[in-house]
Design a protein around this motif. Structure first.
Motif, PDB file in Angstrom:
ATOM      1  N   LYS A 183       0.792  -1.197   0.029  1.00  0.00           N
ATOM      2  CA  LYS A 183      -0.033   0.055  -0.177  1.00  0.00           C
ATOM      3  C   LYS A 183       0.972   1.296   0.073  1.00  0.00           C
ATOM      4  CE  LYS A 183      -3.904  -2.042   2.647  1.00  0.00           C
ATOM      5  NZ  LYS A 183      -4.823  -2.115   3.940  1.00  0.00           N
ATOM      6  N   ARG A 184       2.124   1.073   0.769  1.00  0.00           N
ATOM      7  CA  ARG A 184       2.865   2.251   0.781  1.00  0.00           C
ATOM      8  C   ARG A 184       3.947   2.406  -0.360  1.00  0.00           C
ATOM      9  NH1 ARG A 184       4.985   2.394   7.111  1.00  0.00           N
ATOM     10  NH2 ARG A 184       2.913   2.219   8.233  1.00  0.00           N
ATOM     11  N   GLY A 185       3.714   1.454  -1.355  1.00  0.00           N
ATOM     12  CA  GLY A 185       4.570   1.460  -2.322  1.00  0.00           C
ATOM     13  C   GLY A 185       6.165   1.393  -2.147  1.00  0.00           C
ATOM     14  N   ASN A 186       6.608   0.805  -0.817  1.00  0.00           N
ATOM     15  CA  ASN A 186       7.878   0.495  -0.710  1.00  0.00           C
ATOM     16  C   ASN A 186       8.664  -0.640  -1.594  1.00  0.00           C
ATOM     17  OD1 ASN A 186       6.648   1.226   2.551  1.00  0.00           O
ATOM     18  ND2 ASN A 186       8.653   2.364   1.942  1.00  0.00           N
ATOM     19  N   ASP A 187       9.591  -0.272  -1.911  1.00  0.00           N
ATOM     20  CA  ASP A 187      10.587  -1.443  -2.634  1.00  0.00           C
ATOM     21  C   ASP A 187      11.165  -2.418  -1.689  1.00  0.00           C
ATOM     22  OD1 ASP A 187      11.953  -2.740  -4.633  1.00  0.00           O
ATOM     23  OD2 ASP A 187      13.403  -1.293  -5.001  1.00  0.00           O
ATOM     24  N   ASP A 188      10.903  -3.817  -1.969  1.00  0.00           N
ATOM     25  CA  ASP A 188      11.283  -4.713  -1.013  1.00  0.00           C
ATOM     26  C   ASP A 188      12.732  -5.166  -1.658  1.00  0.00           C
ATOM     27  OD1 ASP A 188       8.265  -6.324  -0.239  1.00  0.00           O
ATOM     28  OD2 ASP A 188       9.218  -4.928   0.834  1.00  0.00           O
ATOM     29  N   SER A 189      13.338  -4.607  -2.787  1.00  0.00           N
ATOM     30  CA  SER A 189      14.435  -5.125  -3.186  1.00  0.00           C
ATOM     31  C   SER A 189      15.651  -4.984  -2.355  1.00  0.00           C
ATOM     32  CB  SER A 189      14.683  -4.558  -4.718  1.00  0.00           C
ATOM     33  OG  SER A 189      15.015  -2.897  -4.403  1.00  0.00           O
ATOM     34  N   ASP A 190      15.666  -3.984  -1.334  1.00  0.00           N
ATOM     35  CA  ASP A 190      16.821  -3.858  -0.498  1.00  0.00           C
ATOM     36  C   ASP A 190      16.491  -4.409   0.844  1.00  0.00           C
ATOM     37  OD1 ASP A 190      18.280  -2.256  -2.289  1.00  0.00           O
ATOM     38  OD2 ASP A 190      17.414  -0.556  -1.667  1.00  0.00           O
ATOM     39  N   ASP A 191      15.414  -5.196   1.075  1.00  0.00           N
ATOM     40  CA  ASP A 191      14.968  -5.836   2.290  1.00  0.00           C
ATOM     41  C   ASP A 191      16.283  -6.915   2.418  1.00  0.00           C
ATOM     42  OD1 ASP A 191      13.410  -8.193   3.670  1.00  0.00           O
ATOM     43  OD2 ASP A 191      12.807  -5.886   4.649  1.00  0.00           O
ATOM     44  N   LEU A 192      16.815  -7.111   3.624  1.00  0.00           N
ATOM     45  CA  LEU A 192      17.718  -7.960   3.980  1.00  0.00           C
ATOM     46  C   LEU A 192      17.152  -9.487   3.957  1.00  0.00           C
ATOM     47  CD1 LEU A 192      20.681  -8.833   4.460  1.00  0.00           C
ATOM     48  CD2 LEU A 192      20.079  -8.521   6.982  1.00  0.00           C
ATOM     49  N   GLY A 193      15.977  -9.443   4.579  1.00  0.00           N
ATOM     50  CA  GLY A 193      15.070 -10.808   4.729  1.00  0.00           C
ATOM     51  C   GLY A 193      14.866 -11.368   3.474  1.00  0.00           C
ATOM     52  N   LYS A 194      14.276 -10.463   2.415  1.00  0.00           N
ATOM     53  CA  LYS A 194      13.992 -10.857   1.205  1.00  0.00           C
ATOM     54  C   LYS A 194      15.175 -11.546   0.524  1.00  0.00           C
ATOM     55  CE  LYS A 194       9.296  -9.728   1.434  1.00  0.00           C
ATOM     56  NZ  LYS A 194       8.447 -10.608   1.020  1.00  0.00           N
ATOM     57  N   ALA A 195      16.236 -10.598   0.430  1.00  0.00           N
ATOM     58  CA  ALA A 195      17.617 -11.022  -0.147  1.00  0.00           C
ATOM     59  C   ALA A 195      18.016 -12.432   0.625  1.00  0.00           C
ATOM     60  CB  ALA A 195      18.634 -10.087   0.206  1.00  0.00           C
ATOM     61  N   ILE A 196      18.004 -12.762   1.665  1.00  0.00           N
ATOM     62  CA  ILE A 196      18.594 -13.967   2.202  1.00  0.00           C
ATOM     63  C   ILE A 196      17.590 -14.913   1.782  1.00  0.00           C
ATOM     64  CG2 ILE A 196      18.720 -15.294   4.237  1.00  0.00           C
ATOM     65  CD1 ILE A 196      19.738 -12.667   5.868  1.00  0.00           C
ATOM     66  N   GLU A 197      16.289 -14.556   1.854  1.00  0.00           N
ATOM     67  CA  GLU A 197      15.548 -15.805   1.269  1.00  0.00           C
ATOM     68  C   GLU A 197      15.728 -16.214  -0.261  1.00  0.00           C
ATOM     69  OE1 GLU A 197      10.566 -16.131   0.302  1.00  0.00           O
ATOM     70  OE2 GLU A 197      11.218 -14.847   2.004  1.00  0.00           O
ATOM     71  N   SER A 198      16.088 -15.108  -1.041  1.00  0.00           N
ATOM     72  CA  SER A 198      16.466 -15.419  -2.392  1.00  0.00           C
ATOM     73  C   SER A 198      17.813 -16.017  -2.327  1.00  0.00           C
ATOM     74  CB  SER A 198      16.354 -13.851  -3.196  1.00  0.00           C
ATOM     75  OG  SER A 198      16.742 -14.089  -4.328  1.00  0.00           O
ATOM     76  N   SER A 199      18.601 -15.880  -1.580  1.00  0.00           N
ATOM     77  CA  SER A 199      19.850 -16.720  -1.579  1.00  0.00           C
ATOM     78  C   SER A 199      19.702 -18.054  -1.441  1.00  0.00           C
ATOM     79  CB  SER A 199      20.938 -15.858  -0.743  1.00  0.00           C
ATOM     80  OG  SER A 199      20.514 -16.169   0.416  1.00  0.00           O
ATOM     81  N   ILE A 200      18.770 -18.234  -0.541  1.00  0.00           N
ATOM     82  CA  ILE A 200      18.320 -19.918  -0.096  1.00  0.00           C
ATOM     83  C   ILE A 200      18.024 -20.577  -1.297  1.00  0.00           C
ATOM     84  CG2 ILE A 200      17.226 -21.081   1.388  1.00  0.00           C
ATOM     85  CD1 ILE A 200      17.200 -19.322   3.543  1.00  0.00           C
ATOM     86  N   GLN A 201      16.954 -19.819  -1.737  1.00  0.00           N
ATOM     87  CA  GLN A 201      15.998 -20.458  -3.243  1.00  0.00           C
ATOM     88  C   GLN A 201      17.146 -20.797  -4.182  1.00  0.00           C
ATOM     89  OE1 GLN A 201      13.042 -17.775  -3.957  1.00  0.00           O
ATOM     90  NE2 GLN A 201      11.692 -18.484  -2.006  1.00  0.00           N
ATOM     91  N   GLU A 202      18.268 -19.862  -4.528  1.00  0.00           N
ATOM     92  CA  GLU A 202      18.939 -19.855  -5.372  1.00  0.00           C
ATOM     93  C   GLU A 202      19.995 -20.897  -5.369  1.00  0.00           C
ATOM     94  OE1 GLU A 202      22.749 -17.320  -7.309  1.00  0.00           O
ATOM     95  OE2 GLU A 202      21.039 -16.200  -6.511  1.00  0.00           O
ATOM     96  N   LEU A 203      20.486 -21.123  -4.071  1.00  0.00           N
ATOM     97  CA  LEU A 203      21.301 -22.157  -3.647  1.00  0.00           C
ATOM     98  C   LEU A 203      20.706 -23.663  -3.702  1.00  0.00           C
ATOM     99  CD1 LEU A 203      23.578 -20.694  -0.837  1.00  0.00           C
ATOM    100  CD2 LEU A 203      24.284 -21.514  -3.153  1.00  0.00           C
ATOM    101  N   ALA A 204      19.635 -23.567  -3.375  1.00  0.00           N
ATOM    102  CA  ALA A 204      18.785 -24.740  -3.148  1.00  0.00           C
ATOM    103  C   ALA A 204      18.528 -25.371  -4.726  1.00  0.00           C
ATOM    104  CB  ALA A 204      17.037 -24.581  -2.599  1.00  0.00           C
ATOM    105  N   LYS A 205      18.101 -24.553  -5.732  1.00  0.00           N
ATOM    106  CA  LYS A 205      17.964 -24.767  -7.125  1.00  0.00           C
ATOM    107  C   LYS A 205      19.280 -25.380  -7.615  1.00  0.00           C
ATOM    108  CE  LYS A 205      14.033 -21.409  -8.112  1.00  0.00           C
ATOM    109  NZ  LYS A 205      13.725 -20.629  -8.876  1.00  0.00           N
ATOM    110  N   LYS A 206      20.253 -24.808  -7.487  1.00  0.00           N
ATOM    111  CA  LYS A 206      21.768 -25.184  -7.932  1.00  0.00           C
ATOM    112  C   LYS A 206      22.013 -26.749  -7.336  1.00  0.00           C
ATOM    113  CE  LYS A 206      24.134 -20.744  -8.431  1.00  0.00           C
ATOM    114  NZ  LYS A 206      25.314 -19.946  -8.096  1.00  0.00           N
TER     115      LYS A 206
END
Length: 234
Positions: free
Chosen positions: A206-229
């Motif tokens: 609603k606030r239009g905040n960009d999640d791209s710099d959120d550390l939690g999201k970044a860590i979650e993304s890194s886990i998914q990336e390594l898992a797929k590899k």
């Protein structure tokens, strides 16, 4: 596949042990090292935090200490905080330093609350995760779960005042009751935590905040990336 996340704000290569050797050995065992530097990205690179992650096959992150943290109050914060008090009541200390550790648990809760309500809520959520928050070195409930014979071999002097003078069977019953209470509270916190996160995510949109710099999201993304590899499907 296992992941390690190391956070700090001092040079990554400090100490007598060569981090490259240790991290490389871990990687050979399918253990990936990720690093989180508390400071500017460039400083973290200079202090070998990025190299540590590269060596370990993981990701390098940094936390900008000057960046304002957005706190979104939710209808579930107070309820989760109240659950924390109930959760603490299920801990039964034992041993010479058990009482000391119990007081430290409470003190850390207060420290988190002083920082912000959000910190206390996040700490409570972490404490509710059974596999992540274990205190068998001072809590009788956790210890009894790990060692079925521990209570039978306990000395009277090791017991908290509330259990002294009771038979072994009475002690086991008291511990079982606390254990059941804890599981119920942990489930409640888990359910409230999910609702809280959904509320926060919706509010951020609603606030239009960009999640791209959120550390939690970044860590979650890194886990998914390594898992797929490593052949995992998500």
């Amino acid at each position: 596949m296992k992941l390690i996340y190391i956070a700090g704000n001092e040079p990554f290569n400090q100490g007598k042990i060569n981090y490259k050797e240790v991290i490389s050995k871990a990687k050979n065992k399918n253990i990936y090292t990720n690093t989180i530097f508390c400071g500017s990205r460039e400083e973290g690179i200079r202090d070998y935090w990025q190299n540590g992650a590269t060596t370990g096959g993981g990701k390098y992150f940094n936390i900008d200490s000057d960046k304002k943290v957005i706190y979104i109050e939710t209808p579930y914060d107070i309820r989760i905080a109240k659950c924390n008090a109930k959760l603490n009541d299920t801990y039964m200390y034992y041993g010479n330093r058990g009482s000391e550790y119990k007081m430290k648990q409470i003190a850390q809760d207060k420290n988190a609350e002083v920082q912000s309500v959000s910190n206390l809520v996040e700490r409570t959520v972490s404490k509710s995760k059974k596999n992540a928050y274990k205190n068998e070195h001072w809590d009788l409930v956790d210890k009894a779960e790990k060692d079925d014979h521990f209570i039978a071999n306990m000395k009277e002097s090791e017991l908290p005042d509330e259990l002294k003078g009771k038979s072994k069977e009475e002690i086991k019953k008291s511990v079982a009751i606390k254990s059941a209470e804890r599981e119920k509270i942990q489930r409640e916190i888990g359910e409230l935590s999910k609702k809280r996160q959904i509320y926060i995510d919706d509010e951020m949109k609603k606030r239009g905040n960009d999640d791209s710099d959120d550390l939690g999201k970044a860590i979650e993304s890194s886990i998914q990336e390594l898992a797929k590899k490593n052949g995992y499907s998500l």
